[in-house]
Scaffold this motif. Structure first.
Motif, PDB file in Angstrom:
ATOM      1  N   GLN A  99     -15.745  -3.882  11.490  1.00 39.74           N
ATOM      2  CA  GLN A  99     -15.617  -2.625  12.218  1.00 39.74           C
ATOM      3  C   GLN A  99     -14.455  -1.761  11.711  1.00 39.74           C
ATOM      4  OE1 GLN A  99     -17.841  -1.539  14.416  1.00 39.74           O
ATOM      5  NE2 GLN A  99     -19.000  -3.431  14.144  1.00 39.74           N
ATOM      6  N   THR A 100     -13.615  -2.338  10.824  1.00 35.98           N
ATOM      7  CA  THR A 100     -12.427  -1.624  10.358  1.00 35.98           C
ATOM      8  C   THR A 100     -12.570  -1.181   8.901  1.00 35.98           C
ATOM      9  OG1 THR A 100     -11.239  -3.191  11.802  1.00 35.98           O
ATOM     10  CG2 THR A 100      -9.875  -1.728  10.515  1.00 35.98           C
ATOM     11  N   LYS A 101     -13.774  -1.310   8.351  1.00 37.27           N
ATOM     12  CA  LYS A 101     -13.982  -1.030   6.931  1.00 37.27           C
ATOM     13  C   LYS A 101     -13.677   0.408   6.531  1.00 37.27           C
ATOM     14  CE  LYS A 101     -17.124  -4.601   5.267  1.00 37.27           C
ATOM     15  NZ  LYS A 101     -18.487  -4.936   4.836  1.00 37.27           N
ATOM     16  N   GLN A 102     -13.787   1.334   7.492  1.00 40.91           N
ATOM     17  CA  GLN A 102     -13.576   2.756   7.144  1.00 40.91           C
ATOM     18  C   GLN A 102     -12.099   3.092   6.976  1.00 40.91           C
ATOM     19  OE1 GLN A 102     -14.296   1.548  10.064  1.00 40.91           O
ATOM     20  NE2 GLN A 102     -13.219   2.646  11.688  1.00 40.91           N
ATOM     21  N   VAL A 103     -11.204   2.171   7.379  1.00 42.19           N
ATOM     22  CA  VAL A 103      -9.755   2.411   7.275  1.00 42.19           C
ATOM     23  C   VAL A 103      -9.234   1.764   5.993  1.00 42.19           C
ATOM     24  CG1 VAL A 103      -7.518   2.147   8.400  1.00 42.19           C
ATOM     25  CG2 VAL A 103      -9.593   2.382   9.788  1.00 42.19           C
ATOM     26  N   ILE A 104      -8.471   2.509   5.205  1.00 41.03           N
ATOM     27  CA  ILE A 104      -7.917   1.966   3.955  1.00 41.03           C
ATOM     28  C   ILE A 104      -6.659   1.160   4.270  1.00 41.03           C
ATOM     29  CG2 ILE A 104      -6.886   2.548   1.724  1.00 41.03           C
ATOM     30  CD1 ILE A 104      -8.647   5.045   1.691  1.00 41.03           C
ATOM     31  N   GLY A 105      -6.542   0.002   3.616  1.00 38.41           N
ATOM     32  CA  GLY A 105      -5.380  -0.861   3.798  1.00 38.41           C
ATOM     33  C   GLY A 105      -5.806  -2.314   3.910  1.00 38.41           C
ATOM     34  N   TRP A 148       0.822  -1.222   0.000  1.00 44.16           N
ATOM     35  CA  TRP A 148       0.000   0.000   0.000  1.00 44.16           C
ATOM     36  C   TRP A 148       0.854   1.269   0.000  1.00 44.16           C
ATOM     37  CZ3 TRP A 148      -5.071   0.555  -0.872  1.00 44.16           C
ATOM     38  CH2 TRP A 148      -5.867  -0.593  -0.800  1.00 44.16           C
ATOM     39  N   ALA A 149       2.105   1.152   0.418  1.00 44.06           N
ATOM     40  CA  ALA A 149       2.973   2.335   0.496  1.00 44.06           C
ATOM     41  C   ALA A 149       3.120   3.016  -0.858  1.00 44.06           C
ATOM     42  CB  ALA A 149       4.343   1.940   1.032  1.00 44.06           C
ATOM     43  N   SER A 150       3.072   2.217  -1.949  1.00 39.74           N
ATOM     44  CA  SER A 150       3.209   2.786  -3.298  1.00 39.74           C
ATOM     45  C   SER A 150       2.016   3.669  -3.654  1.00 39.74           C
ATOM     46  CB  SER A 150       3.362   1.666  -4.332  1.00 39.74           C
ATOM     47  OG  SER A 150       2.192   0.865  -4.375  1.00 39.74           O
ATOM     48  N   LYS A 151       0.915   3.538  -2.896  1.00 43.41           N
ATOM     49  CA  LYS A 151      -0.273   4.365  -3.123  1.00 43.41           C
ATOM     50  C   LYS A 151      -0.409   5.445  -2.051  1.00 43.41           C
ATOM     51  CE  LYS A 151      -2.652   0.559  -5.404  1.00 43.41           C
ATOM     52  NZ  LYS A 151      -3.698  -0.464  -5.335  1.00 43.41           N
TER      53      LYS A 151
END
Length: 250
Positions: free
Chosen positions: A80-86, A37-40
Motif C-alpha cells: 500500500q506504500t509503493k507510491q511513496v519513494i524511499g 535517500w537524503a543525498s537524492k
C-alpha cells in the motif's frame, strides 16, 4: 499499557526525523526511514510515516489473522506504500492474548527486547532480536528498490503477566546494550508490579541520546564496527524511537 518516546536526530528536528511508529493494545510497530535517500533529495521519513499509517489500517481490517502473522502486516502495508519513494526498516510485534504469545516480524536493524522480572525483583533479558544487515551499516529495508518484505524474520515468544516488551529503532539499539536497558527498567520500576511505561520510554530514549553523544564510549555500534574491521569510536547520533509495553493478559 504502553508508552512511546521519539527524539529526532539533532540535524533533523525541524522535519521531525525519519522514523515513525504505530501501536494499540495488540500491535507495536517501528519504522526507520533510511537516511541515505537524503543525498537524492528524498525525505525517507515520508515513507516510514506512510508505512506505519498503512500498518495501522491493514491491521484494523484483519486483526484476528494478522495478530498471528506480523510478516503479512509488513507485506500488505508495503504494498500500500509503493507510491511513496524511499525505504525503511520495520519491526512489528503483535500480542496474542489467548495463547499468551507475542508474534514478531523484523526486517533490518530496528528490533525488540523481551524482559521478565526475576525472583530478585530485577528485570532480565529473555530475548533480543538480531539485526539483518547486507553488510556493515547496510540494513535490510523495504520500499523503493528495497528488499522483499518476505525477508522479515518471524518468531514467537511465550509471555507472562507483567513482562515488558521494548520495540525500538537502531537509535536505541546502536547506543544501549540489552543489560543497560534491563537495568533502566529495573531501576525506574522501583519494585512496583505495574511500571509507568510512558516514563520508562522517556528514560530509555534520554539515556540512548546521552550515550549517542559520547566520544569515548564503546557503543554497540562501535563494537559491531570493530567486528567488521571498521574504525569507529563513541555512540551513534541518530533518530531515536522507543515503545515500551507491559503485558497484561487479563
Amino acid at each position: 499499557t504502553w508508552g512511546v518516546r521519539v527524539i529526532p536526530h539533532p540535524d533533523k528536528v525541524a522535519k521531525g526525523g525519519e522514523e515513525a511508529f504505530y501501536y494499540n493494545t495488540n500491535i507495536l510497530a517501528v519504522a526507520d526511514g533510511v537516511g541515505g535517500w537524503a543525498s537524492k533529495g528524498v525525505d525517507s521519513g515520508l515513507y516510514s510515516r506512510a508505512l506505519c499509517k498503512n500498518i495501522g489500517e491493514e491491521f484494523k481490517k484483519d486483526n484476528v489473522y494478522l495478530s498471528q502473522n506480523p510478516r503479512e502486516i509488513i507485506i500488505r502495508a508495503a504494498k500500500q506504500t509503493k507510491q511513496v519513494i524511499g525505504t525503511s526498516t520495520c519491526v512489528v510485534v503483535t500480542l496474542d492474548y489467548q495463547k499468551h504469545m507475542i508474534h514478531t516480524a523484523n526486517l533490518g536493524d530496528s528490533g525488540y527486547i523481551l524482559l521478565r522480572r526475576g525472583k530478585s525483583g530485577t528485570f532480565k533479558v529473555i530475548y533480543m532480536s538480531e539485526e539483518q544487515q547486507h553488510s556493515f551499516n547496510f540494513p535490510f529495508q523495504i520500499g523503493t528498490n528495497g528488499d522483499n518484505p518476505n525477508s522479515a524474520v518471524c518468531l514467537e515468544h511465550e509471555v507472562k503477566e507483567n513482562d515488558v516488551v521494548i520495540v525500538g529503532s537502531d537509535g536505541i539499539l546502536d547506543n544501549l546494550y540489552p543489560n543497560q536497558i534491563s537495568g533502566l527498567v529495573s531501576l525506574f520500576s522501583k519494585g512496583r508490579v505495574n511500571i509507568d511505561t510512558e516514563q520508562m520510554a522517556q528514560q530509555i530514549a534520554q539515556e540512548a541520546l546521552r550515550y549517542s553523544l559520547l566520544d569515548d564510549y564503546i557503543s554497540p555500534f562501535a563494537h559491531r564496527a570493530k567486528k567488521a574491521g571498521k574504525r569507529y569510536s563513541g555512540g551513534k547520533s541518530d533518530d531515536i524511537t522507543v515503545i515500551v509495553a507491559q503485558v497484561h493478559l487479563g
